[in-house]
Write an enzyme that holds these catalytic residues in place. Structure first.
Site, mmCIF file in Angstrom:
data_model
loop_
_atom_site.group_PDB
_atom_site.id
_atom_site.type_symbol
_atom_site.label_atom_id
_atom_site.label_comp_id
_atom_site.label_asym_id
_atom_site.label_seq_id
_atom_site.Cartn_x
_atom_site.Cartn_y
_atom_site.Cartn_z
ATOM 1 N N LYS A 1 0.838 -1.202 0.000
ATOM 2 C CA LYS A 1 0.000 0.000 0.000
ATOM 3 C C LYS A 1 0.873 1.252 0.000
ATOM 4 O O LYS A 1 0.627 2.195 -0.759
ATOM 5 C CB LYS A 1 -0.916 0.006 1.242
ATOM 6 C CG LYS A 1 -2.068 -0.968 1.131
ATOM 7 C CD LYS A 1 -2.811 -1.133 2.457
ATOM 8 C CE LYS A 1 -3.892 -2.187 2.318
ATOM 9 N NZ LYS A 1 -4.537 -2.532 3.589
ATOM 10 N N GLN B 1 -4.586 -1.065 9.740
ATOM 11 C CA GLN B 1 -4.540 -2.407 9.157
ATOM 12 C C GLN B 1 -5.127 -3.438 10.131
ATOM 13 O O GLN B 1 -4.729 -3.504 11.297
ATOM 14 C CB GLN B 1 -3.080 -2.754 8.820
ATOM 15 C CG GLN B 1 -2.904 -4.094 8.149
ATOM 16 C CD GLN B 1 -3.545 -4.152 6.751
ATOM 17 O OE1 GLN B 1 -3.417 -3.225 5.964
ATOM 18 N NE2 GLN B 1 -4.233 -5.244 6.467
ATOM 19 N N ASP C 1 -10.758 3.270 4.166
ATOM 20 C CA ASP C 1 -11.177 1.866 4.089
ATOM 21 C C ASP C 1 -12.695 1.755 3.905
ATOM 22 O O ASP C 1 -13.202 0.701 3.526
ATOM 23 C CB ASP C 1 -10.801 1.142 5.396
ATOM 24 C CG ASP C 1 -9.664 0.151 5.211
ATOM 25 O OD1 ASP C 1 -9.403 -0.236 4.053
ATOM 26 O OD2 ASP C 1 -9.057 -0.235 6.225
#
Ligand code: NAP
Length: 280
Positions: A50, A94, A117
């Site tokens: 990422k 995460q 997200d």
């Protein structure tokens, strides 16, 4: 094999190029912060990928690595600092988190306008009520793939296998918003194969290697395989028995190289969208 293979790598590369071109014309660098807690090796690879992808499109990107012993209060403080930082447009914590930290508390603590997200309850609610907001990256990536493959969506019978908050539910909402006729099936569904056979668009997001067999797939259907499963022999397979399905479906995504590359590309797209919305 008769099916068209939907090339997620190529679609993702085109999206990333487009994002890089848009960032180059902005006059500022969208800021992305990925927070990682502990040493989960799979998470480590995701986070590095990422970060690399974000740098490549010109974002100001950094990873904040916290020890596995981090408390929930400490992580919430870190999130609050990022929420308050004007240089930060997107925050991604995460998952999974260590057991002493409640993921739902952390997800709900991220400022909704920086929730790249798309997991915050506010963004989930906006999606469920058909309003604009930040959308989870994997299902958003699937919608890009369907568009790139030229699949006609209005009125199409779509079946989503799986109802997680990360993939299945938002996937169904996006298909519904695109005027598909949507069915969600899950572990308590009676006669899963029969439900799947009705699908013109079949999305599998289950986490069970090759569960969807060829005879669950209608002739000419479009099959999107979200699953990523590592077999004991090291091979990566999806939730769909690829060769069986490809023998008679119309189009199918491979694993790897299908949905996977789209997830990071859509994270970049969400970060750019968040930056533009927040900075006017
Ligand atoms: P999850 O949270 O474990 O949810 C799995 C869903 O599948 C649940 O709704 C579950 O039903 C359903 N299910 C499990 N066994 C079933 C069965 N035998 N029959 C019917 N339904 C069944 O998983 P997830 O996070 O949604 O992820 C799903 C897969 O996608 C995994 O392989 C994951 O690695 C992959 N994934 C890929 C990406 C990507 O970037 N490509 C991103 C995220 C996830 P119940 O709700 O009834 O338990």
């Amino acid at each position: 094999m008769t099916a068209t293979i939907i090339d997620g790598k190529a679609v993702a590369a085109a999206l990333r190029q487009d994002i890089a071109a848009r960032v180059a014309g902005l006059g500022f660098r969208p800021g992305l912060r990925v927070v990682r807690v502990g040493e989960d090796p799979a998470s480590g690879v995701y986070v590095r990928n990422k970060d690399k992808a974000a740098q490549q499109v010109g974002f100001d990107s950094a990873t904040i690595a916290l020890p596995a012993s981090t408390t929930e209060a400490e992580l919430l403080e870190q999130v609050a600092r990022l929420n308050a930082d004007p240089a930060v447009d997107g925050i991604l914590v995460q998952l999974p988190l260590p057991p002493q930290i409640r993921a739902d508390r952390v997800v709900a603590a991220v400022a909704p306008e920086k929730d790249v997200d798309g997991f915050h309850p506010l963004n989930a609610g906006l999606l469920a009520s058909g309003q604009p907001g930040l959308t989870p990256c994997t299902p958003k990536g699937v919608m890009h793939l369907l568009k790139a493959a030229g699949v006609a969506l209005p009125g199409a019978r779509a079946v989503v296998v799986g109802r997680s908050n990360i993939v299945g539910r938002p996937m169904a909402q996006l298909l519904l918003a695109a005027d598909c006729t949507v069915t969600i099936v899950h572990s308590r569904t009676r006669d899963l194969p029969a439900e799947c056979r009705r699908a013109e668009i079949l999305v599998a997001a289950v986490g069970r290697p090759e569960m969807v067999r060829g005879d669950w797939v209608a002739e000419g259907a479009t099959v999107i395989d979200v699953g990523i499963n590592r077999l004991p022999d090291g091979r990566l397979v999806g939730d769909v028995a690829f060769a069986e399905a490809a023998a008679h479906c119309g189009a199918i995504t491979p694993v790897p190289g299908g949905v996977g590359p789209m997830t990071i590309a859509c994270l970049l797209e969400n970060t750019l969208d968040a930056a533009l919305a927040r900075r006017g």
